[in-house]
Write a protein that holds these residues in place. Structure first.
Motif, short mmCIF file in Angstrom:
data_model
loop_
_atom_site.label_atom_id
_atom_site.label_comp_id
_atom_site.label_asym_id
_atom_site.label_seq_id
_atom_site.Cartn_x
_atom_site.Cartn_y
_atom_site.Cartn_z
N ALA A 50 0.78 -1.24 0.00
CA ALA A 50 -0.02 -0.02 0.07
C ALA A 50 0.70 1.28 0.12
O ALA A 50 1.60 1.35 0.82
N TRP A 51 0.32 2.14 -0.84
CA TRP A 51 1.12 3.67 -0.89
C TRP A 51 0.04 4.66 -0.43
O TRP A 51 -1.06 4.57 -0.60
N GLY A 52 0.61 5.53 0.46
CA GLY A 52 -0.31 6.54 1.01
C GLY A 52 -0.53 7.44 -0.17
O GLY A 52 -1.76 7.90 -0.54
N VAL A 53 0.46 8.17 -0.49
CA VAL A 53 0.44 9.31 -1.54
C VAL A 53 1.81 9.32 -2.55
O VAL A 53 2.99 8.68 -2.14
N GLY A 54 1.53 9.32 -3.77
CA GLY A 54 2.75 8.98 -4.76
C GLY A 54 3.45 10.24 -4.75
O GLY A 54 3.27 11.18 -4.30
N GLU A 55 4.62 10.21 -5.70
CA GLU A 55 5.69 11.26 -5.78
C GLU A 55 4.78 12.43 -6.32
O GLU A 55 4.07 12.56 -7.12
N HIS A 56 5.06 13.64 -5.59
CA HIS A 56 4.53 15.04 -6.17
C HIS A 56 5.35 16.10 -5.46
O HIS A 56 6.21 15.83 -4.50
N THR A 57 5.12 17.07 -5.82
CA THR A 57 5.60 18.48 -5.08
C THR A 57 4.18 19.15 -4.82
O THR A 57 2.93 19.17 -5.30
N ASP A 58 4.38 19.95 -3.68
CA ASP A 58 3.01 20.91 -3.19
C ASP A 58 2.90 22.03 -4.26
O ASP A 58 4.03 22.50 -4.68
N TYR A 59 1.77 22.41 -4.44
CA TYR A 59 1.69 23.41 -5.52
C TYR A 59 1.47 25.00 -4.71
O TYR A 59 1.41 25.81 -5.60
N GLY A 60 1.58 25.08 -3.63
CA GLY A 60 1.34 26.38 -2.90
C GLY A 60 2.79 27.02 -2.77
O GLY A 60 3.85 27.14 -3.38
N ASN A 76 8.11 22.53 3.93
CA ASN A 76 8.91 22.44 2.57
C ASN A 76 8.31 23.42 1.51
O ASN A 76 7.17 24.10 1.74
N ILE A 77 9.18 23.89 0.55
CA ILE A 77 8.74 24.66 -0.49
C ILE A 77 7.77 24.18 -1.42
O ILE A 77 7.71 23.02 -1.76
N GLY A 78 6.69 25.15 -1.59
CA GLY A 78 5.74 24.67 -2.80
C GLY A 78 6.34 25.13 -4.06
O GLY A 78 7.20 25.92 -4.47
N ASP A 79 5.58 24.92 -5.15
CA ASP A 79 5.69 25.18 -6.59
C ASP A 79 5.71 26.81 -6.86
O ASP A 79 6.53 27.54 -7.46
N ILE A 80 4.87 27.52 -6.01
CA ILE A 80 4.76 28.99 -6.21
C ILE A 80 5.80 29.72 -5.54
O ILE A 80 6.47 30.60 -6.36
N LEU A 81 6.27 29.14 -4.65
CA LEU A 81 7.81 29.82 -4.03
C LEU A 81 8.95 29.63 -4.91
O LEU A 81 9.88 30.54 -4.98
N ASP A 82 8.79 28.43 -5.55
CA ASP A 82 9.96 27.74 -6.74
C ASP A 82 9.53 29.17 -7.80
O ASP A 82 10.57 29.77 -8.18
N ARG A 83 8.21 29.14 -8.11
CA ARG A 83 8.06 30.29 -9.29
C ARG A 83 8.35 31.69 -9.01
O ARG A 83 9.00 32.43 -9.52
N LEU A 84 8.03 32.05 -7.56
CA LEU A 84 8.44 33.54 -7.26
C LEU A 84 10.09 33.77 -7.02
O LEU A 84 10.21 34.96 -7.32
#
Length: 304
Positions: free
Chosen positions: A169-179, A213-221
């Motif tokens: 069983a997997w809880g959540v697959g590979e991802h980045t947070d979007y905020g 952790n950093i989300g995608d929007i901080l990556d963007r900013l």
């Protein structure tokens, strides 16, 4: 490679190093009351121990466009795949509104309401303090992000329960947070893994800390200077696992613009996406993400 542990009051250089090198760090000296944390953990466990019919009394469909309430195992998607978790969605407690993702929460009890609202207020303070440190680490005024994005932040708070499911069983697959920024409370079981180059590192629970952790929007900013890092949740074998991710994000109407020049990435993202292509308000961006996480609620959330 280990995940750094830094104080909420650390020098900006330490925060910047953690953001550039890892995208993840543990934060200490955050000042969030331990009794409040114990209460939210106890009340969360009591709620998830209820039968499904009881939990469905505050199902997300009843929250309408506010995107609040309970969802059962398998209803939330990550990268198009169902997660093995159930959860509760909360946000800033607001009057009924025609705006998507704004409005009142659905609570299982008055006691839970009091605890959740107090916890969200405490974590909002941590979010503001972290963003001041991140601003200074970038050579900006401490209020740079507050003045442009987070004076009135969009708050999203989740409580997740991962039921046991055996070795596969997997809880959540590979991802980045979007905020913008995620501040995570874990229970003692662990299960969070962070990707460093091609290696998965266990983010073991450390008492008295939150995982940030950093989300995608901080990556963007930051133009890619501070990159969002892929992570996942390993499935539980013979016990439930609870987690409390708190998302500290820009205001719904904030215009997303990079701080400076884009930094050329040394390697492509895990999913091939380019977070730097987006232009518009954070609300537009967030609604597009919501449609992928809960496609069955998209029409209800976005309908005028």
């Amino acid at each position: 490679m280990s995940i750094p542990v830094i104080s909420l009051h650390a020098a900006p250089e330490q925060i910047g190093e953690a953001c550039r090198t890892h995208g993840f760090f543990y934060v200490t000296d955050h000042g969030v009351d331990e009794d409040l944390q114990r209460r939210i953990e106890q009340q969360s466990r009591e709620f998830f121990a209820e039968d499904l019919d009881t939990k469905m009394r505050i199902r997300m469909e009843l929250g309408g466009r506010a995107w609040r309430g309970y969802f059962p195992v398998g209803d939330e998607l990550t990268s198009g795949e169902p997660d093995r978790k159930e959860g509760l969605y909360f946000g800033a407690e607001l009057p009924p509104s025609d705006r998507p993702l704004h409005g009142p929460n659905l609570f299982p009890s008055d006691e839970f309401r009091t605890t959740v609202l107090a916890y969200m207020a405490a974590l909002t303070g941590v979010g503001h303090a972290l963003m001041r440190g991140i601003a200074l680490s970038l050579g900006l005024d401490s209020e740079y992000f507050a003045d442009r994005y987070t004076r009135d932040p969009l708050i999203l708070f989740r409580i997740f329960n991962y039921p046991p499911g055996g070795a596969e069983a997997w809880g959540v697959g590979e991802h980045t947070d979007y905020g913008l920024l995620t501040i995570l409370k874990q229970d003692h079981h662990g299960g969070l893994q962070v990707k460093s180059q091609d290696t998965w590192i266990d983010a073991e629970p450390i008492p008295g800390t939150f995982v940030c952790n950093i989300g995608d929007i901080l990556d963007r900013l930051t133009g890619g200077l501070y990159r969002s890092t892929p992570h996942r949740v390993v499935g539980t074998r013979d016990h439930d696992r609870l987690s409390w991710p708190f998302f500290f994000d820009p205001n719904f109407d904030a215009d997303v613009r990079a701080v400076g020049q884009r930094v050329l990435a040394t390697e492509p993202r895990w999913d091939g996406a380019d977070v730097h292509e987006f232009e518009g308000t954070y609300g537009d961006y967030l609604l597009a993400k919501v449609s992928k996480v809960f496609p069955q609620l998209t029409d209800k959330i976005q309908k005028s």
